[in-house]
Every structure is written in structure tokens, then in C-alpha cells.
Design a protein around this motif. Sequence first.
Motif, PDB file in Angstrom:
ATOM      1  N   SER A 178      38.824 -34.826 -19.740  1.00 31.99           N
ATOM      2  CA  SER A 178      38.915 -36.238 -19.370  1.00 31.99           C
ATOM      3  C   SER A 178      38.392 -36.534 -17.978  1.00 31.99           C
ATOM      4  CB  SER A 178      40.375 -36.707 -19.454  1.00 31.99           C
ATOM      5  OG  SER A 178      40.871 -36.542 -20.757  1.00 31.99           O
ATOM      6  N   GLY A 179      38.063 -35.481 -17.231  1.00 29.95           N
ATOM      7  CA  GLY A 179      37.521 -35.679 -15.898  1.00 29.95           C
ATOM      8  C   GLY A 179      38.512 -35.492 -14.764  1.00 29.95           C
ATOM      9  N   ALA A 180      39.757 -35.161 -15.099  1.00 34.28           N
ATOM     10  CA  ALA A 180      40.720 -34.867 -14.036  1.00 34.28           C
ATOM     11  C   ALA A 180      40.319 -33.563 -13.347  1.00 34.28           C
ATOM     12  CB  ALA A 180      42.124 -34.745 -14.611  1.00 34.28           C
ATOM     13  N   THR A 181      40.554 -33.509 -12.040  1.00 30.00           N
ATOM     14  CA  THR A 181      40.084 -32.361 -11.267  1.00 30.00           C
ATOM     15  C   THR A 181      41.189 -31.771 -10.408  1.00 30.00           C
ATOM     16  OG1 THR A 181      39.375 -33.808  -9.451  1.00 30.00           O
ATOM     17  CG2 THR A 181      37.738 -33.283 -11.141  1.00 30.00           C
ATOM     18  N   THR A 182      40.989 -30.532 -10.028  1.00 32.07           N
ATOM     19  CA  THR A 182      41.825 -29.885  -9.030  1.00 32.07           C
ATOM     20  C   THR A 182      40.926 -28.982  -8.206  1.00 32.07           C
ATOM     21  OG1 THR A 182      43.850 -28.622  -8.659  1.00 32.07           O
ATOM     22  CG2 THR A 182      42.466 -27.922 -10.486  1.00 32.07           C
ATOM     23  N   PHE A 240      32.415 -27.387 -26.851  1.00 31.87           N
ATOM     24  CA  PHE A 240      32.768 -27.612 -25.442  1.00 31.87           C
ATOM     25  C   PHE A 240      33.991 -28.502 -25.326  1.00 31.87           C
ATOM     26  CE2 PHE A 240      31.608 -27.349 -21.115  1.00 31.87           C
ATOM     27  CZ  PHE A 240      31.485 -28.602 -20.523  1.00 31.87           C
ATOM     28  N   ARG A 241      34.311 -29.150 -26.433  1.00 30.20           N
ATOM     29  CA  ARG A 241      35.352 -30.157 -26.405  1.00 30.20           C
ATOM     30  C   ARG A 241      36.718 -29.557 -26.080  1.00 30.20           C
ATOM     31  NH1 ARG A 241      35.757 -35.276 -27.826  1.00 30.20           N
ATOM     32  NH2 ARG A 241      37.783 -36.123 -28.373  1.00 30.20           N
ATOM     33  N   GLY A 242      37.409 -30.201 -25.160  1.00 33.08           N
ATOM     34  CA  GLY A 242      38.764 -29.788 -24.824  1.00 33.08           C
ATOM     35  C   GLY A 242      38.845 -28.670 -23.799  1.00 33.08           C
ATOM     36  N   TYR A 243      37.746 -28.043 -23.486  1.00 35.78           N
ATOM     37  CA  TYR A 243      37.775 -26.933 -22.538  1.00 35.78           C
ATOM     38  C   TYR A 243      37.958 -27.443 -21.119  1.00 35.78           C
ATOM     39  CZ  TYR A 243      36.427 -23.066 -25.609  1.00 35.78           C
ATOM     40  OH  TYR A 243      36.417 -22.100 -26.567  1.00 35.78           O
ATOM     41  N   VAL A 244      38.745 -26.720 -20.371  1.00 39.50           N
ATOM     42  CA  VAL A 244      38.769 -26.878 -18.919  1.00 39.50           C
ATOM     43  C   VAL A 244      37.661 -25.992 -18.352  1.00 39.50           C
ATOM     44  CG1 VAL A 244      40.058 -26.326 -16.823  1.00 39.50           C
ATOM     45  CG2 VAL A 244      41.192 -27.484 -18.723  1.00 39.50           C
ATOM     46  N   PRO A 283      40.076 -22.514 -22.891  1.00 35.93           N
ATOM     47  CA  PRO A 283      40.366 -23.363 -24.051  1.00 35.93           C
ATOM     48  C   PRO A 283      41.774 -23.943 -24.030  1.00 35.93           C
ATOM     49  CG  PRO A 283      40.643 -21.081 -24.648  1.00 35.93           C
ATOM     50  CD  PRO A 283      40.213 -21.087 -23.208  1.00 35.93           C
ATOM     51  N   ARG A 284      42.557 -23.622 -22.990  1.00 36.28           N
ATOM     52  CA  ARG A 284      43.975 -23.965 -22.980  1.00 36.28           C
ATOM     53  C   ARG A 284      44.255 -25.394 -22.558  1.00 36.28           C
ATOM     54  NH1 ARG A 284      42.844 -18.981 -21.853  1.00 36.28           N
ATOM     55  NH2 ARG A 284      43.969 -17.279 -22.872  1.00 36.28           N
ATOM     56  N   GLY A 285      43.244 -26.072 -22.036  1.00 30.84           N
ATOM     57  CA  GLY A 285      43.416 -27.482 -21.723  1.00 30.84           C
ATOM     58  C   GLY A 285      44.240 -27.777 -20.495  1.00 30.84           C
ATOM     59  N   VAL A 286      44.574 -26.761 -19.719  1.00 29.71           N
ATOM     60  CA  VAL A 286      45.399 -26.958 -18.524  1.00 29.71           C
ATOM     61  C   VAL A 286      44.582 -26.596 -17.291  1.00 29.71           C
ATOM     62  CG1 VAL A 286      47.473 -26.240 -17.300  1.00 29.71           C
ATOM     63  CG2 VAL A 286      47.491 -26.437 -19.803  1.00 29.71           C
ATOM     64  N   ARG A 328      31.546 -33.198 -14.681  1.00 31.02           N
ATOM     65  CA  ARG A 328      31.036 -32.699 -15.959  1.00 31.02           C
ATOM     66  C   ARG A 328      30.389 -33.822 -16.730  1.00 31.02           C
ATOM     67  NH1 ARG A 328      35.944 -30.134 -19.074  1.00 31.02           N
ATOM     68  NH2 ARG A 328      34.496 -29.971 -20.832  1.00 31.02           N
ATOM     69  N   ASP A 329      29.426 -33.435 -17.548  1.00 30.58           N
ATOM     70  CA  ASP A 329      28.776 -34.363 -18.458  1.00 30.58           C
ATOM     71  C   ASP A 329      29.000 -33.809 -19.855  1.00 30.58           C
ATOM     72  OD1 ASP A 329      27.041 -35.793 -20.093  1.00 30.58           O
ATOM     73  OD2 ASP A 329      25.527 -36.002 -18.546  1.00 30.58           O
ATOM     74  N   ASN A 330      29.979 -34.344 -20.559  1.00 34.62           N
ATOM     75  CA  ASN A 330      30.350 -33.802 -21.865  1.00 34.62           C
ATOM     76  C   ASN A 330      29.231 -33.939 -22.892  1.00 34.62           C
ATOM     77  OD1 ASN A 330      32.910 -33.051 -20.957  1.00 34.62           O
ATOM     78  ND2 ASN A 330      33.806 -35.024 -21.491  1.00 34.62           N
ATOM     79  N   ALA A 331      28.441 -34.981 -22.770  1.00 36.64           N
ATOM     80  CA  ALA A 331      27.345 -35.175 -23.716  1.00 36.64           C
ATOM     81  C   ALA A 331      26.287 -34.083 -23.573  1.00 36.64           C
ATOM     82  CB  ALA A 331      26.716 -36.538 -23.505  1.00 36.64           C
ATOM     83  N   LYS A 332      26.176 -33.529 -22.375  1.00 34.92           N
ATOM     84  CA  LYS A 332      25.184 -32.491 -22.115  1.00 34.92           C
ATOM     85  C   LYS A 332      25.791 -31.097 -22.059  1.00 34.92           C
ATOM     86  CE  LYS A 332      22.081 -35.502 -19.464  1.00 34.92           C
ATOM     87  NZ  LYS A 332      21.382 -35.701 -18.157  1.00 34.92           N
TER      88      LYS A 332
END
Length: 123
Positions: free
Chosen positions: A53-57, A28-32, A99-102, A71-75
Motif C-alpha cells: 500500500s506504500g507504507a514505509t519504515t 509481486f502482490r502483497g510483498y513487503v 511475503p509476510r506483509g509486515v 514502489r511502482d506496483n504496475a512495474k
Amino acid sequence: VYLVESGGGLVQAGDSLRLTCGASGGSFRGYVMGWFRRAPGKEYEFVAAVNWSGATTYGDGSVKGRFTISRDNAKNTVYLHLNSLKPEDTAVYYCAASPRGVLSARPGEYDNWGQGTQVTVSS
């Protein structure tokens, strides 16, 4: 990444719902993570997205200020809080992963999609 949404249902105008999207089957890491919706006879509409990182649009003015993505990255879980629901919010809501991180509002940027959860708002 395999996505499963839940939390939809039939509610009245003015009510609130919390949609949940659980991710499994990969990192899940790094996914938007994004939420889209599709009303009958209409195209996919971007609702909101959140990066690692929690930034949103958010999408256009009809949802901004009423809906909140988190989001809860741990879950490995993403949430969409829907407040002050209106009949025009009626749609199938889909969770999607990129997976593009944007942060993107374009459906084509998202590789993985859930099966959707129906939200119906009565007047």
C-alpha cells in the motif's frame, strides 16, 4: 520472486543516486520490499521497507531523512533514492522481498534477495 538491483556506482560525497530493484518470476502482490546494505566486515544493516500500500519504515537516524523508498506496483519495481551521500554510506545494497506483509527490519523475514549493487562514496 527473482530480484535484480541496478543503479549503484562511484559518486562523491553530497551526490545522489537512485537504486532500482526489478521483481519477476512470481506475484509481486502483497510483498513487503526492503533494502539492506552491507559494508565490508560488517553485518547487514536495514535501510528501508515499503509494503504493497506504500507504507514505509526506515532504519536508524543515519539514513532517515536522506533516503526514500518507493514502489511502482504496475512495474514490479522498487526504488531507493539516496540523497546527500556520505562516505559511510559505502556498501553493497541489497533488495529483498517478504511475503509476510509486515514491515520488518529483520533480514530473516525476507525470503528472496537480489545479488546486490555496489555504492561507493568518495570524500
